[in-house]
Design an enzyme around this catalytic site. Structure first.
Site, PDB file in Angstrom:
ATOM      1  N   HIS A 103     -16.402  42.445  28.387  1.00 47.10           N
ATOM      2  CA  HIS A 103     -15.789  40.230  28.301  1.00 47.10           C
ATOM      3  C   HIS A 103     -14.972  40.261  27.458  1.00 47.10           C
ATOM      4  O   HIS A 103     -14.123  39.357  27.918  1.00 47.10           O
ATOM      5  CB  HIS A 103     -17.699  40.082  28.261  1.00 47.10           C
ATOM      6  CG  HIS A 103     -17.141  38.606  27.641  1.00 47.10           C
ATOM      7  ND1 HIS A 103     -17.186  37.795  26.612  1.00 47.10           N
ATOM      8  CD2 HIS A 103     -17.250  36.944  28.274  1.00 47.10           C
ATOM      9  CE1 HIS A 103     -16.748  36.650  26.296  1.00 47.10           C
ATOM     10  NE2 HIS A 103     -16.889  35.882  27.557  1.00 47.10           N
ATOM     11  N   HIS A 124     -27.155  37.562  33.231  1.00 47.77           N
ATOM     12  CA  HIS A 124     -26.019  37.078  32.567  1.00 47.77           C
ATOM     13  C   HIS A 124     -25.826  38.855  32.264  1.00 47.77           C
ATOM     14  O   HIS A 124     -26.308  39.103  30.711  1.00 47.77           O
ATOM     15  CB  HIS A 124     -26.129  36.401  31.513  1.00 47.77           C
ATOM     16  CG  HIS A 124     -24.678  35.526  31.393  1.00 47.77           C
ATOM     17  ND1 HIS A 124     -24.789  35.709  29.527  1.00 47.77           N
ATOM     18  CD2 HIS A 124     -23.505  35.728  31.519  1.00 47.77           C
ATOM     19  CE1 HIS A 124     -23.183  35.382  29.063  1.00 47.77           C
ATOM     20  NE2 HIS A 124     -22.335  35.757  31.096  1.00 47.77           N
TER      21      HIS A 124
END
Length: 254
Positions: free
Chosen positions: A56, A14
Site C-alpha cells: 500500500h 480490506h
C-alpha cells in the site's frame, strides 16, 4: 441505472483481513476467508524490474523489515528494488510475532490463491510516482492473463487517472473503478471517459445527491473504509453496492 453486469458481493475485506493480520499478505487473505469473506481488496505496485506485488505505502518502512535487510532506508520504495530483493523481506513481523517471516506476495501469488478458492478480487493500482500509466498497463496485463478462464474478472481501481487509462488501453474488457477521496470537479465525466463500471468513494462522500448522480450515469457505488455499524447501515440505506471494511470480525459478509 447501469446495465453492466455486477457479480460482486456487497462486503469486501480490506487488504485481506483489515488490521487483524499483516495487510496485503497471503496470511491476511486466508484469515479474511476464515471469516467467510469471498471478495478482497489489495494494493498492487511494481518492483524495479516490473513485477507487480502487494504493497500500500509509497515506502517499504511501515510494513516490512527493509532496514534490517538493506540498511537505513527511510525513503525506500518498492520501485527501488528488484523482486529478487523484495522477496527477502519480512512483511509480517511488524504486525505481530505470530506473522513474523510472512513474505510480500506477488499479484500472481494472490490471484492464484483467489482463483483456486473461488474468491474475487479488487486490485487497487498503486503506482510509484512517475510510472502511473505503465503500472496500470502491467497490472491489467497480468490480471488479464491470470484470470483469463475465471468466470468473474477482478475489479481494477485507482485514484490515478493515468493508471486507469493504462488499464483501459491494455485490457478494456476488465471492469474498472475510479477511486475518490474528494468529489473533485469533473469526477463523473472522467469516470465516463474511462468507461468505468464503479465509483469507489471515501464513505463520507456518499449522500442522496452523489449516489443519484453516480447511479443515473450508470455506475455502481462502493465505499472505503467502513468500520462502524452506523456508517455501514447509512450506506445500505442509500442503496450503495459495495462496502470495503477492515472489520471482517464485525460484519458478516452477507
Amino acid at each position: 441505472m447501469t446495465d453492466k453486469p455486477w457479480p460482486y458481493p456487497r462486503w469486501v475485506a480490506h487488504r485481506g483481513a483489515g488490521k487483524l493480520a499483516p495487510e496485503n499478505t497471503l496470511a491476511a487473505f486466508k484469515l479474511g476467508a476464515s471469516h467467510g469473506y469471498r471478495m478482497f481488496e489489495c494494493d498492487a505496485k511494481l518492483s524495479s524490474d516490473g513485477v507487480p506485488f502487494l504493497m500500500h505505502d509509497a515506502t517499504l518502512t511501515r510494513t516490512t523489515n527493509v532496514r534490517e535487510i538493506f540498511g537505513p532506508a527511510p525513503s525506500a520504495t518498492g520501485g527501488d528494488h528488484p523482486w529478487s530483493e523484495l522477496a527477502k523481506l519480512d512483511a509480517g513481523g511488524w504486525h505481530s510475532r505470530a506473522y513474523a517471516g510472512e513474505p510480500l506476495p506477488t499479484l500472481e501469488n494472490i490471484s492464484r490463491y483467489c482463483i483456486a478458492n473461488g474468491h474475487l478480487l479488487n486490485i487497487e493500482i498503486k503506482p510509484t510516482p512517475g510510472v502511473e500509466r505503465f503500472t496500470g498497463e502491467v497490472v491489467a496485463r497480468h490480471a488479464d492473463r491470470l484470470w483469463n478462464n475465471a468466470p468473474i474478472p477482478p475489479l481494477l481501481t485507482s485514484f490515478q487517472v493515468e493508471s486507469l487509462e493504462g488499464a483501459q488501453a491494455t485490457a478494456p474488457h476488465l471492469p474498472r473503478g475510479l477511486l475518490l477521496d474528494t468529489l473533485w470537479k469533473g469526477w463523473l465525466e472522467t469516470a465516463l471517459t474511462l468507461d468505468c463500471t464503479a465509483i469507489v468513494c471515501n464513505h463520507a462522500l456518499w449522500d442522496t445527491s452523489s449516489v443519484t448522480q453516480a447511479k443515473s450515469a450508470g455506475f455502481r457505488c462502493l465505499s472505503y473504509t467502513v468500520n462502524d455499524e452506523w456508517a455501514a447501515q447509512r450506506l445500505v440505506d442509500l442503496g450503495t453496492d459495495g462496502i470495503i471494511t477492515d472489520r471482517v470480525d464485525l460484519f458478516p459478509p452477507t
